[in-house]
Design a protein around this motif. Structure first.
Motif, PDB file in Angstrom:
ATOM      1  N   ARG A   1       0.807  -1.219   0.000  1.00  0.00           N
ATOM      2  CA  ARG A   1       0.000   0.000   0.000  1.00  0.00           C
ATOM      3  C   ARG A   1       0.843   1.273   0.000  1.00  0.00           C
ATOM      4  NH1 ARG A   1      -1.362  -1.648   5.553  1.00  0.00           N
ATOM      5  NH2 ARG A   1      -0.211  -0.331   7.031  1.00  0.00           N
ATOM      6  N   LEU A   2       2.150   1.153   0.237  1.00  0.00           N
ATOM      7  CA  LEU A   2       3.029   2.317   0.195  1.00  0.00           C
ATOM      8  C   LEU A   2       3.510   2.632  -1.225  1.00  0.00           C
ATOM      9  CD1 LEU A   2       5.218   1.680   3.375  1.00  0.00           C
ATOM     10  CD2 LEU A   2       3.188   3.136   3.149  1.00  0.00           C
ATOM     11  N   VAL A   3       3.256   1.714  -2.154  1.00  0.00           N
ATOM     12  CA  VAL A   3       3.610   1.926  -3.559  1.00  0.00           C
ATOM     13  C   VAL A   3       2.521   2.784  -4.197  1.00  0.00           C
ATOM     14  CG1 VAL A   3       4.068   0.791  -5.769  1.00  0.00           C
ATOM     15  CG2 VAL A   3       4.793  -0.288  -3.621  1.00  0.00           C
TER      16      VAL A   3
ATOM     17  N   ALA B   1      -0.435   4.394  -6.270  1.00  0.00           N
ATOM     18  CA  ALA B   1      -1.584   3.752  -6.903  1.00  0.00           C
ATOM     19  C   ALA B   1      -1.318   3.537  -8.385  1.00  0.00           C
ATOM     20  CB  ALA B   1      -2.828   4.621  -6.714  1.00  0.00           C
ATOM     21  N   GLY B   2      -1.682   2.368  -8.873  1.00  0.00           N
ATOM     22  CA  GLY B   2      -1.497   2.032 -10.272  1.00  0.00           C
ATOM     23  C   GLY B   2      -0.135   1.461 -10.608  1.00  0.00           C
ATOM     24  N   LYS B   3       0.759   1.391  -9.612  1.00  0.00           N
ATOM     25  CA  LYS B   3       2.114   0.891  -9.860  1.00  0.00           C
ATOM     26  C   LYS B   3       2.361  -0.476  -9.213  1.00  0.00           C
ATOM     27  CE  LYS B   3       3.368   4.930 -11.648  1.00  0.00           C
ATOM     28  NZ  LYS B   3       3.770   5.137 -13.048  1.00  0.00           N
ATOM     29  N   GLN B   4       1.436  -0.919  -8.349  1.00  0.00           N
ATOM     30  CA  GLN B   4       1.673  -2.147  -7.585  1.00  0.00           C
ATOM     31  C   GLN B   4       1.811  -3.378  -8.478  1.00  0.00           C
ATOM     32  OE1 GLN B   4      -0.844  -0.021  -7.001  1.00  0.00           O
ATOM     33  NE2 GLN B   4      -1.106   0.396  -4.812  1.00  0.00           N
ATOM     34  N   GLU B   5       0.940  -3.509  -9.481  1.00  0.00           N
ATOM     35  CA  GLU B   5       0.973  -4.688 -10.335  1.00  0.00           C
ATOM     36  C   GLU B   5       2.242  -4.727 -11.170  1.00  0.00           C
ATOM     37  OE1 GLU B   5       0.163  -8.254 -11.964  1.00  0.00           O
ATOM     38  OE2 GLU B   5      -0.849  -7.307 -10.269  1.00  0.00           O
ATOM     39  N   ALA B   6       2.649  -3.564 -11.682  1.00  0.00           N
ATOM     40  CA  ALA B   6       3.884  -3.519 -12.462  1.00  0.00           C
ATOM     41  C   ALA B   6       5.074  -3.917 -11.604  1.00  0.00           C
ATOM     42  CB  ALA B   6       4.085  -2.112 -13.034  1.00  0.00           C
ATOM     43  N   LEU B   7       5.134  -3.420 -10.366  1.00  0.00           N
ATOM     44  CA  LEU B   7       6.236  -3.764  -9.472  1.00  0.00           C
ATOM     45  C   LEU B   7       6.242  -5.256  -9.167  1.00  0.00           C
ATOM     46  CD1 LEU B   7       8.590  -3.134  -7.627  1.00  0.00           C
ATOM     47  CD2 LEU B   7       6.949  -2.407  -5.869  1.00  0.00           C
ATOM     48  N   THR B   8       5.082  -5.833  -8.922  1.00  0.00           N
ATOM     49  CA  THR B   8       5.007  -7.268  -8.648  1.00  0.00           C
ATOM     50  C   THR B   8       5.544  -8.070  -9.817  1.00  0.00           C
ATOM     51  OG1 THR B   8       3.073  -6.955  -7.202  1.00  0.00           O
ATOM     52  CG2 THR B   8       3.453  -9.166  -8.060  1.00  0.00           C
ATOM     53  N   GLN B   9       5.189  -7.682 -11.025  1.00  0.00           N
ATOM     54  CA  GLN B   9       5.670  -8.405 -12.205  1.00  0.00           C
ATOM     55  C   GLN B   9       7.168  -8.233 -12.399  1.00  0.00           C
ATOM     56  OE1 GLN B   9       3.324  -7.851 -15.787  1.00  0.00           O
ATOM     57  NE2 GLN B   9       1.442  -7.680 -14.612  1.00  0.00           N
TER      58      GLN B   9
ATOM     59  N   GLY C   1       9.386   6.179  -7.182  1.00  0.00           N
ATOM     60  CA  GLY C   1       9.514   7.003  -5.988  1.00  0.00           C
ATOM     61  C   GLY C   1       9.619   6.233  -4.688  1.00  0.00           C
ATOM     62  N   CYS C   2       9.932   4.950  -4.766  1.00  0.00           N
ATOM     63  CA  CYS C   2      10.053   4.114  -3.570  1.00  0.00           C
ATOM     64  C   CYS C   2      11.355   3.321  -3.616  1.00  0.00           C
ATOM     65  CB  CYS C   2       8.890   3.119  -3.469  1.00  0.00           C
ATOM     66  SG  CYS C   2       7.280   3.869  -3.224  1.00  0.00           S
TER      67      CYS C   2
END
Length: 224
Positions: A167-169, A171-179, A203-204
């Motif tokens: 949830r700190l990533v 919004a809209g970037k979580q799925e890309a980061l997971t992949q 930014g994380c």
């Protein structure tokens, strides 16, 4: 060669960037043209295509000398092959080639015409030398052989991404980061299960460990 544009992506550094373009379509980036090339007429007709070729500079891999052989990550970093049989950034001329999907074209921004693309494997601010349309009837070869890049088993990790960190990533970037994490961003020669790896994305600062086929995110630190 003149720089016509630069990519604006979520990767401020090389670590974590997908090894090839198109692997992660959730990754979005913008192509922003240099001031002298912000002429909408230069993009006239581009909306009729779905994909682009980007010709760009490996700006972080420029060297005075070159080697005829390299150690591709696809082979674990332990075997040398000819540089021209790889897509290694360490080449006589540091030029990259990527195929990306056009998501939208905005002709009216403060930065001139901007192309939004998906699947780019470029670091933020990478210089772009040229943009060409992808032509499926001549650029696609389903019967082509993929050499060792196809024969070696695909990367693939099981990602444990606790919700407290996800949830700190943005919004809209979580799925890309997971992949991205599923693709195993580590150098192939690093296999220490106790080592903590870190990568910057959107930014994380993302910290994780890998043991076997499991990657566990242990911390996400917002940098903004």
């Amino acid at each position: 060669m003149k720089i016509i544009a630069r990519i604006r992506s979520d990767f401020p550094e090389k670590f974590g960037i997908p090894r090839q373009s198109g692997l992660i379509e959730e990754l979005k980036a913008r192509i922003v043209f240099e001031p002298e090339y912000r002429n909408p007429d230069a993009l006239r007709g581009l909306e009729g295509y779905s994909h682009l070729w980007l010709i760009w500079q490996f700006s972080e891999a420029i060297r005075e000398s070159w080697s005829p052989t390299v150690r591709p990550p696809r082979l674990g970093g332990n075997q040398r092959v000819g540089v021209f049989a790889t897509r290694s950034p360490f080449r006589p001329n540091p030029i990259g080639l990527s195929s990306v999907k056009i998501l939208s074209i905005d002709f009216h921004t403060e930065e001139g015409p901007v192309i939004m693309v998906a699947g780019a494997d470029l670091m933020d601010q990478t210089p772009i030398y040229d943009i060409k349309p992808y032509l499926p009837h001549v650029d696609s070869h389903p019967e082509a052989r993929g050499g060792f890049a196809y024969e070696v088993k695909d990367y693939g990790l099981n990602v444990d991404f606790p919700e407290e960190w996800k949830r700190l990533v943005p919004a809209g970037k979580q799925e890309a980061l997971t992949q991205i994490l599923e693709q195993d961003p580590r150098p192939s020669y690093q296999q220490d299960p106790e080592r903590v790896y870190g990568m910057s994305f959107a930014g994380c600062e993302v910290k994780f460990r890998v043991e076997g086929q499991k990657l566990k995110v242990i911390q996400v630190i917002p940098l903004q």
